[in-house]
Scaffold this motif. Structure first.
Motif, PDB file in Angstrom:
ATOM      1  N   MET A   9      41.112  43.695  30.703  1.00  0.00           N
ATOM      2  CA  MET A   9      41.572  42.928  31.845  1.00  0.00           C
ATOM      3  C   MET A   9      40.829  43.444  33.078  1.00  0.00           C
ATOM      4  N   ASN A  10      40.417  42.527  33.952  1.00  0.00           N
ATOM      5  CA  ASN A  10      39.703  42.923  35.165  1.00  0.00           C
ATOM      6  C   ASN A  10      40.327  42.254  36.391  1.00  0.00           C
ATOM      7  N   HIS A  11      39.772  42.580  37.546  1.00  0.00           N
ATOM      8  CA  HIS A  11      40.338  42.073  38.803  1.00  0.00           C
ATOM      9  C   HIS A  11      40.414  40.546  38.856  1.00  0.00           C
ATOM     10  N   GLU A  12      39.431  39.865  38.323  1.00  0.00           N
ATOM     11  CA  GLU A  12      39.405  38.402  38.383  1.00  0.00           C
ATOM     12  C   GLU A  12      40.535  37.773  37.569  1.00  0.00           C
ATOM     13  N   GLN A  13      41.125  38.522  36.655  1.00  0.00           N
ATOM     14  CA  GLN A  13      42.193  38.005  35.808  1.00  0.00           C
ATOM     15  C   GLN A  13      43.581  38.262  36.378  1.00  0.00           C
ATOM     16  N   MET A  14      43.664  38.920  37.529  1.00  0.00           N
ATOM     17  CA  MET A  14      44.954  39.255  38.109  1.00  0.00           C
ATOM     18  C   MET A  14      45.574  38.039  38.788  1.00  0.00           C
ATOM     19  N   PRO A  15      46.887  37.903  38.668  1.00  0.00           N
ATOM     20  CA  PRO A  15      47.565  36.820  39.390  1.00  0.00           C
ATOM     21  C   PRO A  15      47.508  37.095  40.894  1.00  0.00           C
ATOM     22  N   THR A  16      47.617  36.059  41.698  1.00  0.00           N
ATOM     23  CA  THR A  16      47.556  36.253  43.150  1.00  0.00           C
ATOM     24  C   THR A  16      48.935  36.449  43.771  1.00  0.00           C
ATOM     25  N   ASN A  17      49.971  35.850  43.153  1.00  0.00           N
ATOM     26  CA  ASN A  17      51.305  35.993  43.728  1.00  0.00           C
ATOM     27  C   ASN A  17      52.376  35.808  42.657  1.00  0.00           C
ATOM     28  N   GLY A  39      45.239  51.544  36.310  1.00  0.00           N
ATOM     29  CA  GLY A  39      45.730  50.540  37.234  1.00  0.00           C
ATOM     30  C   GLY A  39      44.603  49.807  37.917  1.00  0.00           C
ATOM     31  N   LEU A  40      44.884  48.570  38.296  1.00  0.00           N
ATOM     32  CA  LEU A  40      43.964  47.783  39.107  1.00  0.00           C
ATOM     33  C   LEU A  40      44.613  47.568  40.464  1.00  0.00           C
ATOM     34  N   TYR A  41      43.813  47.748  41.501  1.00  0.00           N
ATOM     35  CA  TYR A  41      44.247  47.557  42.876  1.00  0.00           C
ATOM     36  C   TYR A  41      43.210  46.647  43.514  1.00  0.00           C
ATOM     37  N   ARG A  42      43.290  46.430  44.808  1.00  0.00           N
ATOM     38  CA  ARG A  42      42.312  45.552  45.467  1.00  0.00           C
ATOM     39  C   ARG A  42      40.895  45.902  45.016  1.00  0.00           C
TER      40      ARG A  42
END
Length: 121
Positions: free
Chosen positions: A1-9, A37-40
């Motif tokens: 999983m990477n940043h582009e796959q994270m939900p926005t809200n 963990g993934l952060y900004r």
């Protein structure tokens, strides 16, 4: 999983049929465990969420911090506070496909995600 796959809200997760974790459910998933963990973007980190209410982490830029965590059993609010420069926050959690996505309780915006499995940055 990477940043582009994270939900926005939070609404995005709810619309996909996922439900908010209760306090006891979230605690069972995180207490005494270590996560990547993934952060900004571009930040990634490793965090240890210890059973005694302490936590420690290091990000992919070599910055380290330590602090405290708690979960309100009645609301499911997950609060982390750090000793140094990392962002303190209070979030609600959702378990989705091997990740715990955490959303700010006031704005509903994505804050961070904890990924299960081997912790690496």
């Amino acid at each position: 999983m990477n940043h582009e796959q994270m939900p926005t809200n939070e609404n995005e997760i709810v619309e996909k049929g996922h439900r908010r974790l209760s306090g006891p459910e979230l605690e069972d998933l995180v207490k005494g465990k270590k996560f990547t963990g993934l952060y900004r973007p571009p930040f990634k980190y490793i965090v240890s969420i210890d059973a005694d209410g302490t936590l420690s982490g290091e990000n992919n830029f070599g910055t380290k911090d330590s602090g405290r965590w708690s979960i309100d059993p009645s609301t499911g609010e997950f609060t982390v506070s750090w000793q140094n420069y990392w962002d303190a926050n209070t979030t609600y959690g959702y378990a989705v496909e091997g990740a715990i996505h955490l959303f700010d309780i006031q704005t509903g915006n994505w804050r961070t995600s904890l990924l299960e499995g081997v912790a690496t940055i």
